[in-house]
Design a protein around this motif. Sequence first.
Motif, PDB file in Angstrom:
ATOM      1  N   PRO A 223       0.830  -1.207   0.000  1.00 38.48           N
ATOM      2  CA  PRO A 223       0.000   0.000   0.000  1.00 38.48           C
ATOM      3  C   PRO A 223       0.861   1.253   0.000  1.00 38.48           C
ATOM      4  CG  PRO A 223       0.110  -0.909   2.200  1.00 38.48           C
ATOM      5  CD  PRO A 223       0.820  -1.882   1.300  1.00 38.48           C
ATOM      6  N   GLY A 224       0.216   2.375  -0.124  1.00 37.22           N
ATOM      7  CA  GLY A 224       0.943   3.634  -0.099  1.00 37.22           C
ATOM      8  C   GLY A 224       1.494   3.945   1.285  1.00 37.22           C
ATOM      9  N   ALA A 242      -3.969   5.273   0.014  1.00 37.10           N
ATOM     10  CA  ALA A 242      -2.977   4.218   0.237  1.00 37.10           C
ATOM     11  C   ALA A 242      -3.590   2.831   0.199  1.00 37.10           C
ATOM     12  CB  ALA A 242      -2.280   4.447   1.576  1.00 37.10           C
ATOM     13  N   ALA A 243      -4.839   2.714   0.635  1.00 35.39           N
ATOM     14  CA  ALA A 243      -5.488   1.398   0.738  1.00 35.39           C
ATOM     15  C   ALA A 243      -6.194   0.970  -0.529  1.00 35.39           C
ATOM     16  CB  ALA A 243      -6.482   1.404   1.896  1.00 35.39           C
ATOM     17  N   GLU A 245      -5.448  -0.037  -3.539  1.00 37.92           N
ATOM     18  CA  GLU A 245      -5.045  -1.234  -4.263  1.00 37.92           C
ATOM     19  C   GLU A 245      -5.400  -2.495  -3.478  1.00 37.92           C
ATOM     20  OE1 GLU A 245      -3.051  -3.497  -7.435  1.00 37.92           O
ATOM     21  OE2 GLU A 245      -4.298  -1.708  -7.217  1.00 37.92           O
ATOM     22  N   THR A 263       1.906  -2.212  -6.369  1.00 34.39           N
ATOM     23  CA  THR A 263       1.973  -1.048  -5.502  1.00 34.39           C
ATOM     24  C   THR A 263       0.576  -0.478  -5.290  1.00 34.39           C
ATOM     25  OG1 THR A 263       2.221   0.517  -7.332  1.00 34.39           O
ATOM     26  CG2 THR A 263       4.238  -0.453  -6.426  1.00 34.39           C
ATOM     27  N   TRP A 264       0.491   0.544  -4.457  1.00 28.85           N
ATOM     28  CA  TRP A 264      -0.787   1.154  -4.132  1.00 28.85           C
ATOM     29  C   TRP A 264      -1.494   1.746  -5.347  1.00 28.85           C
ATOM     30  CZ3 TRP A 264      -1.870   6.613  -4.137  1.00 28.85           C
ATOM     31  CH2 TRP A 264      -0.804   7.407  -4.563  1.00 28.85           C
ATOM     32  N   ASP A 265      -0.714   2.082  -6.409  1.00 23.72           N
ATOM     33  CA  ASP A 265      -1.327   2.622  -7.619  1.00 23.72           C
ATOM     34  C   ASP A 265      -1.369   1.590  -8.747  1.00 23.72           C
ATOM     35  OD1 ASP A 265       1.399   2.691  -7.743  1.00 23.72           O
ATOM     36  OD2 ASP A 265       1.555   4.709  -8.553  1.00 23.72           O
TER      37      ASP A 265
END
Length: 271
Positions: A223-224, A242-243, A245, A263-265
Amino acid sequence: MPMLVDVSLLPTATTRGKIIVPANRIALVTGANQGMGRQVAEKLAADGVAVYVGSRDLARGKEVAAQIGAGASALQLDVTDTASVAAAADQIRTDAGRLDLLVNNAAISTTRTGPFAMVDRRALARVSTAPLDEMRSVWEVNVFGVLTVYQAMLPLLRESPHARIVNVTSALGSLTLAADPHSGLRSTFEPIYSASKTALNAVTLAMMIELEETDIKVNLVSPGFARTALVNFEGTESVEDAAREIVRVASLGPDGPTGTFTTWDGVPLPW
């Protein structure tokens, strides 16, 4: 014992012996009484998933479940306590008879309490000076805790027509990035938190290999850098961003991919 959902509202619910099996998806999110875990639980519940809010402190779990509202139920779960994990699995089996989604989110970065700046944490986590007791405690949650929950919940996941496991890790655990002299994450790699996520990544890969011939999907998400207690609220992203994904991957259907590390994105990460 409290039911996760009101099955009278689910006309498509079926029975297996004496156990009521809800028709909607059943999820367990560990460490869901705060931060990232709470955000994931809240989003899943809003999407109609029946969510167990895993919390070491049951009172805090109940408070959060009440705030989330319909679809959320508190579950006492200490990932470092095998008896607690076994009891949680028994509760889910009694309530629902299966588990469709397991989000292994519970994690710690240090055992120190109170405000503790990240720069100070990293200074104390150098290989030459890292307190071994703290390292063992962090790994107990971040690595062995995930494995303990996995082993206890796997029989319930096998009862699902399309189960998924999402393990929450960190890009800090990527050996490829840590070994790259040009990576901005290289200088942050240390044996307590970062290496615990490296070990978690390895355990997750082992899960992927073990389950690749089954219908159970396994995904790994970093997450981010969220503003949560895990990082002394020094993060750069909101918990919601951040959450996202974790929520996206957790919400994938039976035809969704398995074996991913993102990753988060949504960008693939190197192991």
